[in-house]
Motif scaffolding. Structure first.
Motif, short mmCIF file in Angstrom:
data_model
loop_
_atom_site.label_atom_id
_atom_site.label_comp_id
_atom_site.label_asym_id
_atom_site.label_seq_id
_atom_site.Cartn_x
_atom_site.Cartn_y
_atom_site.Cartn_z
N THR A 36 0.83 -1.20 0.00
CA THR A 36 0.00 0.00 0.00
C THR A 36 0.86 1.25 0.00
OG1 THR A 36 -1.67 -1.19 1.24
CG2 THR A 36 -1.84 1.20 1.22
N GLU A 37 0.55 2.17 -0.92
CA GLU A 37 1.29 3.42 -1.06
C GLU A 37 0.35 4.46 -1.66
OE1 GLU A 37 3.21 2.82 -5.46
OE2 GLU A 37 4.29 1.98 -3.78
N PRO A 38 0.64 5.75 -1.48
CA PRO A 38 -0.23 6.76 -2.09
C PRO A 38 -0.05 6.80 -3.61
CG PRO A 38 1.61 7.80 -0.94
CD PRO A 38 1.70 6.33 -0.66
N ALA A 39 -1.13 7.09 -4.30
CA ALA A 39 -1.07 7.27 -5.76
C ALA A 39 -0.38 8.59 -6.06
CB ALA A 39 -2.48 7.27 -6.33
N LEU A 40 0.03 8.78 -7.30
CA LEU A 40 0.74 9.99 -7.70
C LEU A 40 -0.01 11.25 -7.28
CD1 LEU A 40 2.98 11.48 -9.26
CD2 LEU A 40 1.62 11.14 -11.33
N GLU A 42 -1.97 11.68 -4.90
CA GLU A 42 -2.13 11.78 -3.44
C GLU A 42 -0.83 12.15 -2.73
OE1 GLU A 42 -3.45 7.82 -2.70
OE2 GLU A 42 -5.56 8.32 -2.99
N LEU A 43 0.27 12.27 -3.45
CA LEU A 43 1.54 12.65 -2.83
C LEU A 43 1.44 14.08 -2.33
CD1 LEU A 43 4.14 11.17 -5.36
CD2 LEU A 43 3.46 10.24 -3.15
N ARG A 44 1.77 14.29 -1.06
CA ARG A 44 1.68 15.62 -0.45
C ARG A 44 3.06 16.05 0.01
NH1 ARG A 44 -3.16 17.65 0.55
NH2 ARG A 44 -2.28 18.84 2.28
N LEU A 45 3.41 17.28 -0.32
CA LEU A 45 4.74 17.80 0.00
C LEU A 45 5.02 17.75 1.50
CD1 LEU A 45 7.38 19.01 -1.00
CD2 LEU A 45 6.32 21.28 -0.81
N GLU A 46 4.06 18.13 2.34
CA GLU A 46 4.31 18.13 3.78
C GLU A 46 4.57 16.73 4.33
OE1 GLU A 46 -0.25 18.30 3.38
OE2 GLU A 46 1.48 19.09 2.31
N THR A 47 3.93 15.73 3.74
CA THR A 47 4.15 14.34 4.17
C THR A 47 5.53 13.86 3.72
OG1 THR A 47 1.78 13.96 3.97
CG2 THR A 47 3.17 12.01 4.13
N SER A 97 4.67 7.75 2.80
CA SER A 97 4.78 9.13 2.33
C SER A 97 4.86 9.19 0.81
CB SER A 97 6.01 9.81 2.94
OG SER A 97 7.20 9.26 2.39
N GLY A 98 5.18 8.06 0.18
CA GLY A 98 5.26 7.99 -1.27
C GLY A 98 6.67 8.10 -1.83
N LEU A 99 7.67 8.11 -0.96
CA LEU A 99 9.06 8.23 -1.44
C LEU A 99 9.59 6.93 -2.03
CD1 LEU A 99 10.36 10.45 1.43
CD2 LEU A 99 10.67 10.96 -0.99
N SER A 111 12.91 -2.53 -1.65
CA SER A 111 12.52 -1.14 -1.87
C SER A 111 13.26 -0.49 -3.03
CB SER A 111 12.84 -0.32 -0.61
OG SER A 111 12.30 -0.91 0.54
N HIS A 112 12.63 0.51 -3.62
CA HIS A 112 13.29 1.40 -4.57
C HIS A 112 12.56 2.75 -4.54
CE1 HIS A 112 10.16 -0.26 -7.30
NE2 HIS A 112 10.20 0.96 -7.84
N VAL A 113 13.23 3.79 -4.97
CA VAL A 113 12.67 5.14 -4.98
C VAL A 113 11.69 5.28 -6.14
CG1 VAL A 113 13.21 7.61 -5.18
CG2 VAL A 113 14.76 6.11 -3.93
N ARG A 114 10.61 5.97 -5.92
CA ARG A 114 9.61 6.23 -6.96
C ARG A 114 10.06 7.45 -7.78
NH1 ARG A 114 3.84 6.26 -4.05
NH2 ARG A 114 3.26 6.87 -6.16
N VAL A 115 11.14 7.30 -8.51
CA VAL A 115 11.79 8.41 -9.21
C VAL A 115 10.81 9.13 -10.15
CG1 VAL A 115 13.59 9.04 -10.86
CG2 VAL A 115 14.10 7.42 -9.02
N ASP A 116 10.16 8.40 -11.04
CA ASP A 116 9.29 9.04 -12.03
C ASP A 116 8.14 9.80 -11.35
OD1 ASP A 116 10.87 8.11 -14.09
OD2 ASP A 116 9.65 6.33 -14.42
N ASP A 117 7.51 9.18 -10.35
CA ASP A 117 6.40 9.84 -9.65
C ASP A 117 6.86 11.09 -8.92
OD1 ASP A 117 4.74 7.83 -10.54
OD2 ASP A 117 4.68 6.76 -8.63
#
Length: 134
Positions: A36-40, A42-47, A97-99, A111-117
């Motif tokens: 489970t992770e936030p969708a593109l 839903e990514l919030r800068l403060e989070t 947080s979506g990172l 794990s890997h970073v969601r670079v494109d998102d």
């Protein structure tokens, strides 16, 4: 069996100065579904910034960006001297947080970073992380 390559991302940190290219790694042919992770949208800068406020988590993301050798990495790849429960917490914060994106392979999470998102939602944020000096 074919593999799909992810694209490498280049960002500009300052006018006229290019940030390092993040390595592109071939995705496994049939990776498990992400946890489970936030969708593109839903990514919030403060989070995201809250997750990065911890130097350990910032270091995890930076290491994944700059030193990653494969598509997914287990938490043991980081060689962190922390209890498993502490690492589980930090990786969960990064994922929620979506990172990062995590997938369950048997008993281990990789794990890997969601670079494109992240580049699409927060341009140049990854360049700042890559330039960060612990």
């Amino acid at each position: 069996m074919s593999t799909t390559a992810t694209t490498a991302t280049t960002a500009t940190t300052h006018p006229g100065r290019r940030a390092p290219r993040y390595p592109a790694h071939p995705a496994p042919a049939r990776p498990p579904e992400p946890l489970t992770e936030p969708a593109l949208g839903e990514l919030r800068l403060e989070t995201v910034m809250g997750a990065l406020s911890d130097p350990l988590r910032m270091g995890i993301v930076r290491k994944l960006l700059l030193e990653s050798e494969a598509y997914d990495h287990t938490c043991t790849w980081f060689a962190l001297d922390r209890p498993k429960s502490s690492l589980t917490h930090h990786f969960r914060v990064l994922r929620e947080s979506g990172l990062i994106r995590q997938r369950q392979y048997g008993l281990e999470r990789r794990s890997h970073v969601r670079v494109d998102d992240l580049e699409a939602r927060f341009p140049r944020l990854l360049a700042l992380i890559a330039d960060w000096t612990p």
